[in-house]
Design a protein around this motif. Structure first.
Motif, PDB file in Angstrom:
ATOM      1  N   VAL A  35       0.956  -1.325  -0.032  1.00 57.82           N
ATOM      2  CA  VAL A  35       0.160   0.193   0.056  1.00 57.82           C
ATOM      3  C   VAL A  35       1.021   1.086   0.117  1.00 57.82           C
ATOM      4  O   VAL A  35       0.416   2.155  -0.425  1.00 57.82           O
ATOM      5  N   HIS A  36       1.955   0.947   0.410  1.00 58.89           N
ATOM      6  CA  HIS A  36       2.999   2.274   0.444  1.00 58.89           C
ATOM      7  C   HIS A  36       3.812   2.363  -0.689  1.00 58.89           C
ATOM      8  O   HIS A  36       4.728   3.175  -0.883  1.00 58.89           O
ATOM      9  N   LEU A  37       3.704   1.251  -1.710  1.00 58.68           N
ATOM     10  CA  LEU A  37       4.432   1.476  -2.855  1.00 58.68           C
ATOM     11  C   LEU A  37       3.970   2.761  -3.607  1.00 58.68           C
ATOM     12  O   LEU A  37       3.128   3.197  -3.863  1.00 58.68           O
ATOM     13  N   PRO A  38       5.195   3.407  -4.420  1.00 64.05           N
ATOM     14  CA  PRO A  38       4.776   4.647  -4.714  1.00 64.05           C
ATOM     15  C   PRO A  38       3.612   4.681  -5.897  1.00 64.05           C
ATOM     16  O   PRO A  38       2.529   5.597  -6.033  1.00 64.05           O
ATOM     17  N   ASP A  39       3.568   3.681  -6.982  1.00 68.53           N
ATOM     18  CA  ASP A  39       2.380   3.418  -7.484  1.00 68.53           C
ATOM     19  C   ASP A  39       1.013   3.164  -7.196  1.00 68.53           C
ATOM     20  O   ASP A  39       0.004   3.803  -7.594  1.00 68.53           O
ATOM     21  N   ILE A  40       1.172   2.386  -5.843  1.00 68.83           N
ATOM     22  CA  ILE A  40      -0.028   1.984  -5.351  1.00 68.83           C
ATOM     23  C   ILE A  40      -0.653   3.219  -4.490  1.00 68.83           C
ATOM     24  O   ILE A  40      -1.896   3.448  -4.571  1.00 68.83           O
ATOM     25  N   ALA A  41       0.334   3.876  -3.779  1.00 69.19           N
ATOM     26  CA  ALA A  41      -0.200   4.879  -3.116  1.00 69.19           C
ATOM     27  C   ALA A  41      -0.826   6.231  -3.983  1.00 69.19           C
ATOM     28  O   ALA A  41      -1.640   6.673  -3.475  1.00 69.19           O
ATOM     29  N   ALA A  42       0.045   6.369  -5.079  1.00 73.40           N
ATOM     30  CA  ALA A  42      -0.566   7.510  -5.984  1.00 73.40           C
ATOM     31  C   ALA A  42      -1.840   7.007  -6.381  1.00 73.40           C
ATOM     32  O   ALA A  42      -2.872   7.927  -6.641  1.00 73.40           O
ATOM     33  N   GLN A  43      -2.001   5.602  -6.866  1.00 73.06           N
ATOM     34  CA  GLN A  43      -3.419   5.145  -7.331  1.00 73.06           C
ATOM     35  C   GLN A  43      -4.504   5.301  -6.126  1.00 73.06           C
ATOM     36  O   GLN A  43      -5.590   5.859  -6.403  1.00 73.06           O
ATOM     37  N   LEU A  44      -4.331   4.913  -4.984  1.00 72.50           N
ATOM     38  CA  LEU A  44      -5.380   5.366  -3.867  1.00 72.50           C
ATOM     39  C   LEU A  44      -5.540   6.790  -3.745  1.00 72.50           C
ATOM     40  O   LEU A  44      -6.712   7.220  -3.638  1.00 72.50           O
ATOM     41  N   ALA A  45      -4.335   7.558  -3.631  1.00 71.89           N
ATOM     42  CA  ALA A  45      -4.575   9.121  -3.242  1.00 71.89           C
ATOM     43  C   ALA A  45      -5.441   9.694  -4.315  1.00 71.89           C
ATOM     44  O   ALA A  45      -6.296  10.533  -4.230  1.00 71.89           O
ATOM     45  N   LYS A  46      -5.294   9.297  -5.753  1.00 70.31           N
ATOM     46  CA  LYS A  46      -5.828   9.820  -6.774  1.00 70.31           C
ATOM     47  C   LYS A  46      -7.544   9.721  -6.831  1.00 70.31           C
ATOM     48  O   LYS A  46      -8.265  10.374  -6.870  1.00 70.31           O
TER      49      LYS A  46
END
Length: 324
Positions: free
Chosen positions: A277-288
């Motif tokens: 969940v803290h991987l940059p791509d996953i965190a960015a997808q969640l934040a979006k």
């Protein structure tokens, strides 16, 4: 056989058993893992589940397969997971309904505390208060005024009885002193579709399930339901700051295993999910889409679940929500 010999044999058996569990955890998973989502496809738990299942599959070398089992406000799928073998090959990805649904039932087919071992709270997000574009409101205050002017005629859609959007609507009714009518659907996707199609006027939807429709103009978003504004829609006020001080509601997604699942397997799953969940791509997808990555410890998640169960019980009692 002497008592000493018996004791030695028991100790040896326990040693072998513990060693086998350790080996099992190291080699886990050796076959596909079923991830039960007790809600329909398209909802926040399903969207987060598919995102994380793909990464788990890549990192652990076995498929993590989503198994949507909606119905009865998430009771059906949750019971399936509770009764599954305690071997780590059936997991539950639950949303907020895991802690809200129990307050509407005198008797559950499972115990949310005793039958499940929390693994990690994966993510959290505020809800999105949306209306059909034909509804003549653009603010929370205007929605309250309309609902007061037309008691019992404004409907709000939810993924089902006992879900967090159901409680959000009940809390809104209670605090705003209005009478909007609850219309339960079988999942977040169908609930949002009901508002898009005009069958229902309002929804306290999950951010993930409604934000795309709002951005495309098929829904009008008038507020977020969390304690603070969301980075996904920074110009949108909270319900609390735009007409109903003190209002707060949201959704979360977390992983559980049936109680009795080996601790070593649960620990490995926690490490992997918390990292994912803290991987940059996953965190960015969640934040979006308005979600915040969490990755809590199992102890922290257990404490959170206990507090949420108590909170929803208080809301149900105060709002006079039906107990089935």
């Amino acid at each position: 056989m002497s008592p000493l010999s018996k004791a030695l044999r028991v100790a040896a058996a326990l040693l072998v058993s513990g060693h086998a569990v350790g080996l099992s955890a190291q080699s886990y998973p050796e076959r596909p893992v079923r991830l039960v989502v007790p809600l329909s496809a398209g909802g926040s738990a399903d969207i987060v589940g598919r995102l994380l299942a793909q990464k788990l599959s890549e990192r652990l070398g076995q498929q993590f397969v989503i198994d949507n089992r909606p119905g009865a406000g998430s009771l059906i799928g949750t019971e399936i997971a509770a009764r599954a073998p305690k071997d780590g090959y059936t997991l539950l990805l639950a949303g907020s309904s895991f802690t809200s649904t129990p307050s509407l039932h005198r008797k559950l087919p499972y115990d949310p505390v005793k039958d499940f071992a929390p693994i990690t709270l994966a993510s959290m997000a505020p809800g999105l208060l949306v209306v059909h574009p034909s509804v003549p409101v653009r603010t929370v205050r205007e929605l309250i005024d309309l609902a007061r002017a037309k008691p019992g005629t404004i409907n709000y859609a939810t993924p089902g009885n006992g879900t967090s959007p159901h409680f959000a609507g009940a809390l809104f009714n209670l605090m705003a002193k209005v009478d909007m009518v609850h219309v339960p659907f079988k999942g977040a996707g169908p609930a949002v579709a009901g508002v898009v199609g005009g069958q229902v006027q309002v929804s306290f939807a999950s951010m993930l399930s409604a934000i795309t429709q709002a951005r495309q103009g098929r829904l009008r978003a008038i507020a977020v339901t969390g304690a603070k504004r969301s980075p996904a829609v920074p110009d949108l006020p909270t319900v609390a700051e735009s007409g109903l001080p003190g209002f707060e509601s949201g959704s979360w997604q977390g992983f559980f295993a049936p109680s009795g699942t080996p601790a070593a397997i649960r620990s490995r799953l926690h490490r992997e999910i918390a990292a994912i969940v803290h991987l940059p791509d996953i965190a960015a997808q969640l934040a979006k889409d308005g979600s915040e990555p969490i990755g809590s410890t199992s102890a922290e998640f257990s404490k959170f679940v206990t507090a949420e169960l108590a909170k929803y019980a208080r809301v149900a009692k105060a709002a006079g929500m039906q107990v089935n």
